[in-house]
Design an enzyme around this catalytic site. Structure first.
Site, mmCIF file in Angstrom:
data_model
loop_
_atom_site.group_PDB
_atom_site.id
_atom_site.type_symbol
_atom_site.label_atom_id
_atom_site.label_comp_id
_atom_site.label_asym_id
_atom_site.label_seq_id
_atom_site.Cartn_x
_atom_site.Cartn_y
_atom_site.Cartn_z
ATOM 1 N N ASP A 36 0.853 -1.193 0.000
ATOM 2 C CA ASP A 36 0.000 0.000 0.000
ATOM 3 C C ASP A 36 0.882 1.232 0.000
ATOM 4 O OD1 ASP A 36 0.761 0.241 2.735
ATOM 5 O OD2 ASP A 36 -0.756 -1.288 3.176
ATOM 6 N N LYS A 58 -5.222 3.044 -0.950
ATOM 7 C CA LYS A 58 -6.262 3.964 -1.406
ATOM 8 C C LYS A 58 -5.897 4.511 -2.765
ATOM 9 C CE LYS A 58 -7.877 5.719 3.018
ATOM 10 N NZ LYS A 58 -6.765 5.828 3.955
ATOM 11 N N MET A 173 -2.226 8.026 13.086
ATOM 12 C CA MET A 173 -3.538 8.215 12.443
ATOM 13 C C MET A 173 -4.403 9.222 13.199
ATOM 14 S SD MET A 173 -4.369 4.216 11.562
ATOM 15 C CE MET A 173 -3.953 3.564 13.170
HETATM 16 N N1 SAH Z 1 2.404 -0.105 11.012
HETATM 17 C C1 SAH Z 1 2.702 1.296 10.877
HETATM 18 C C2 SAH Z 1 1.545 2.169 11.310
HETATM 19 C C3 SAH Z 1 0.313 1.985 10.474
HETATM 20 S S1 SAH Z 1 -0.930 3.103 10.896
HETATM 21 C C4 SAH Z 1 3.956 1.619 11.665
HETATM 22 O O1 SAH Z 1 4.430 0.807 12.443
HETATM 23 O O2 SAH Z 1 4.498 2.697 11.446
HETATM 24 C C5 SAH Z 1 -0.640 4.399 9.742
HETATM 25 C C6 SAH Z 1 -0.142 5.620 10.459
HETATM 26 O O3 SAH Z 1 1.237 5.515 10.704
HETATM 27 C C7 SAH Z 1 -0.273 6.898 9.688
HETATM 28 O O4 SAH Z 1 -1.578 7.432 9.772
HETATM 29 C C8 SAH Z 1 0.712 7.776 10.406
HETATM 30 O O5 SAH Z 1 0.211 8.230 11.624
HETATM 31 C C9 SAH Z 1 1.807 6.795 10.696
HETATM 32 N N2 SAH Z 1 2.890 6.791 9.704
HETATM 33 C C10 SAH Z 1 3.371 5.753 9.031
HETATM 34 N N3 SAH Z 1 4.418 6.115 8.260
HETATM 35 C C11 SAH Z 1 4.591 7.431 8.455
HETATM 36 C C12 SAH Z 1 5.512 8.393 7.955
HETATM 37 N N4 SAH Z 1 6.476 8.064 7.093
HETATM 38 N N5 SAH Z 1 5.413 9.655 8.396
HETATM 39 C C13 SAH Z 1 4.459 10.010 9.275
HETATM 40 N N6 SAH Z 1 3.561 9.151 9.763
HETATM 41 C C14 SAH Z 1 3.623 7.873 9.372
#
Ligand code: SAH
Length: 513
Positions: A36, A58, A173
């Site tokens: 994704d 999306k 998020m």
């Molecule tokens: N499994 C992921 C999180 C998934 S939920 C992890 O461990 O990072 C998705 C959320 O992760 C996004 O809405 C945002 O809040 C955050 N996120 C993931 N990658 C990001 C990035 N490069 N910069 C800022 N926020 C990020």
């Protein structure tokens, strides 16, 4: 048919070097990759060209695949006997719904592995200079989801407990709920002056940070129209950023730079861009390969039948050297049979690869164009000498002509062919349309024409328009001329026709911006 296997892999936060060694291994060997938008674009370049790529994120023009459909997709692919990589942003177990995917795999008897990743919850703040813990400021942290409807957020998050349970609070998020989140935290006892940071697209070219307090952060987010995805950090550690910020200070920070040269040659340029804080995106529009045209192969065979007869071997490119040695190997010619020949190299990179093979090129020219070679060798070239010129099929004709004027017999060998490559790359098209590519590097005329052709093949009617507003940086005047003739506005041309010269030019235009 035997069952395949599914790797549930954490891709890290976006910087492609922040995937684990095990994760990269799984990505490279998979027959199908399900990803994704949080999986960094460059990582997709590591996928085998033969593998199936399935985007389940999306997309405005299509419905988003539901989680149940993704779970089933993984099962179906594995039951076809495929090795599957489910690539997820950050760590797969942190709000990654890996549990649901693994559950259905288990139910269907499909073997799987979970490969942890670097979660954005920690790494994205770190790239903004914010450590989630600190000896004096925070001895614990929580990671909390903000992506719930406010009433559900109320039920699933016990604000009275969460607010003061740990020093630092990290919300994922949560951008659209920032007002609600800060209200709850203040209501349950965090002072309105508590520092808050939002870090958007951390570890990528788009990284952007907004700092405020619980009292004013919502207004700031609205004012800046600060969009997700972002990590929200709440707590005293946020103030560390003033002293510890580092990513933004790199000279090419924020720049995603397209590298168009052949995959085999791109790594040096990409590595330098990365070192300087830019984000290289490799889209090779040329490929080099051994010539198989019978006439060219015959000419090489004949020329290499009498290696003792040459007074000179003149090499004008790194590829020329590489492929020349491949032909020696192909025809079983021992390099020592060229004992009479002096080697000459155009440019330091060509000289360096010769040196690595134990050959010290006799003359380095003063300038980096073929013309420079002649100036430095003219006094030692004698009429009646023989010179071997192994080069690519696109090499310029100037050098042999000058040699012939001096009475030197120039034997030209087309040791490799340059062919156009135009892989489909939806991600590249999207980035170009959204202004996500900030500069393009051209290292030869064929990279210019082939890129335009490749964009055309991917559906751009006027590819020049796609590159409008993108800095166009050329390695030398000939490349720049080709770019101009093809309707591109060249931003800058390197003084020295080398990778370092190109890098210097990227730095110059950045410091002038
Ligand atoms: N499994 C992921 C999180 C998934 S939920 C992890 O461990 O990072 C998705 C959320 O992760 C996004 O809405 C945002 O809040 C955050 N996120 C993931 N990658 C990001 C990035 N490069 N910069 C800022 N926020 C990020």
């Amino acid at each position: 048919m035997s069952k395949g296997k599914v790797y549930l892999v954490g891709a890290g936060p976006g910087d492609p070097k922040l995937i684990t060694v095990r994760g990269l291994e799984a990505l490279k060997k998979s027959d199908a990759v399900v990803f994704d938008r949080l999986a960094g674009p460059q990582l997709l370049g590591e996928i085998s060209p033969a593998a199936e790529r399935i985007y389940v994120g999306k997309r405005p023009d299509r419905h988003t695949m539901k989680q149940e459909e993704i779970n089933q997709l993984l099962v179906d692919l594995a039951l076809q006997g495929k090795t599957v990589c489910r690539l997820k942003g950050g760590d797969p177990t942190v709000f990654g719904r890996v549990g649901e995917e693994a559950e259905l795999l288990k139910k269907n008897g499909v073997p799987y592995e979970i490969v942890p990743g670097i979660t954005s919850a920690i790494s994205v703040p770190a790239y903004a200079g914010i450590p989630v813990t600190h000896r004096d400021l925070a001895s614990s942290f929580s990671v909390i989801t903000g992506h719930e409807s406010p009433d559900k957020l109320d039920r699933s998050i016990q604000w009275d407990k969460v607010t003061n349970a740990t020093g630092t609070l990290v919300f994922l998020m949560g951008v659209s709920k920032i007002g609600y989140i800060s209200d709850q935290l203040m209501k349950h006892g965090r002072p309105p002056s508590t520092p808050v940071a939002l870090v958007r697209w951390g570890t990528r070219a788009e990284q952007d940070t907004l700092v405020g307090t619980l009292a004013d952060i919502e207004a700031k987010v609205l004012e800046a129209d600060f969009q997700p995805p972002a990590v929200i950090v709440v707590g005293e550690v946020v103030n560390q950023r003033d002293a510890l910020r580092w990513v933004e200070d790199k000279p090419l920070f924020g720049r995603r730079i397209l590298v168009t040269r052949a995959r085999s040659q791109a790594s040096e340029l990409s590595a330098r861009i990365d070192e300087l804080g830019g984000e290289p995106y490799e889209y090779p529009v040329i490929e080099t390969r051994m010539t198989d045209a019978p006439a060219a192969v015959g000419a090489i065979r004949n020329a290499l039948a009498e290696p003792e007869s040459y007074d000179w071997v003149m090499l004008t490119s790194v590829n020329g050297v590489d492929f020349f040695f491949r032909w020696l190997e192909e025809f079983g010619v021992d390099i020592r049979r060229l004992h009479k020949a002096e080697f000459a190299a155009v440019g330091p990179a060509t000289a360096a690869v010769l040196k690595a093979r134990g050959i010290l090129a006799s003359q380095l020219p003063e300038t980096f164009q073929a013309e420079g070679l002649m100036d430095s060798l003219a006094s030692r070239l004698q009429p009646g000498q023989r010179a071997l010129l192994p080069r690519g099929d696109l090499a310029r004709r100037w050098l042999p002509e000058e040699l012939r004027k001096l009475g030197v017999e120039a034997v030209e060998l087309d040791v490799y062919e340059t062919i156009a490559a135009a892989p489909q790359d939806r991600m590249l098209m999207e980035m170009l349309l959204e202004g996500g590519i900030h500069a393009v590097t051209f290292t030869s005329s064929s990279t210019v024409t082939n890129l335009l052709e490749a964009l055309r093949k991917m559906g751009a009617e006027r590819p020049q328009d796609l590159l409008h507003g993108v800095d166009i940086v050329c390695i030398g005047p000939i490349t720049a001329k080709t770019a101009g003739e093809n309707g591109l506005r060249v931003t800058a041309t390197a003084q020295n026709a080398t990778i370092e010269g190109l890098i210097q030019t990227l730095l110059d235009i950045q410091s002038q911006a």
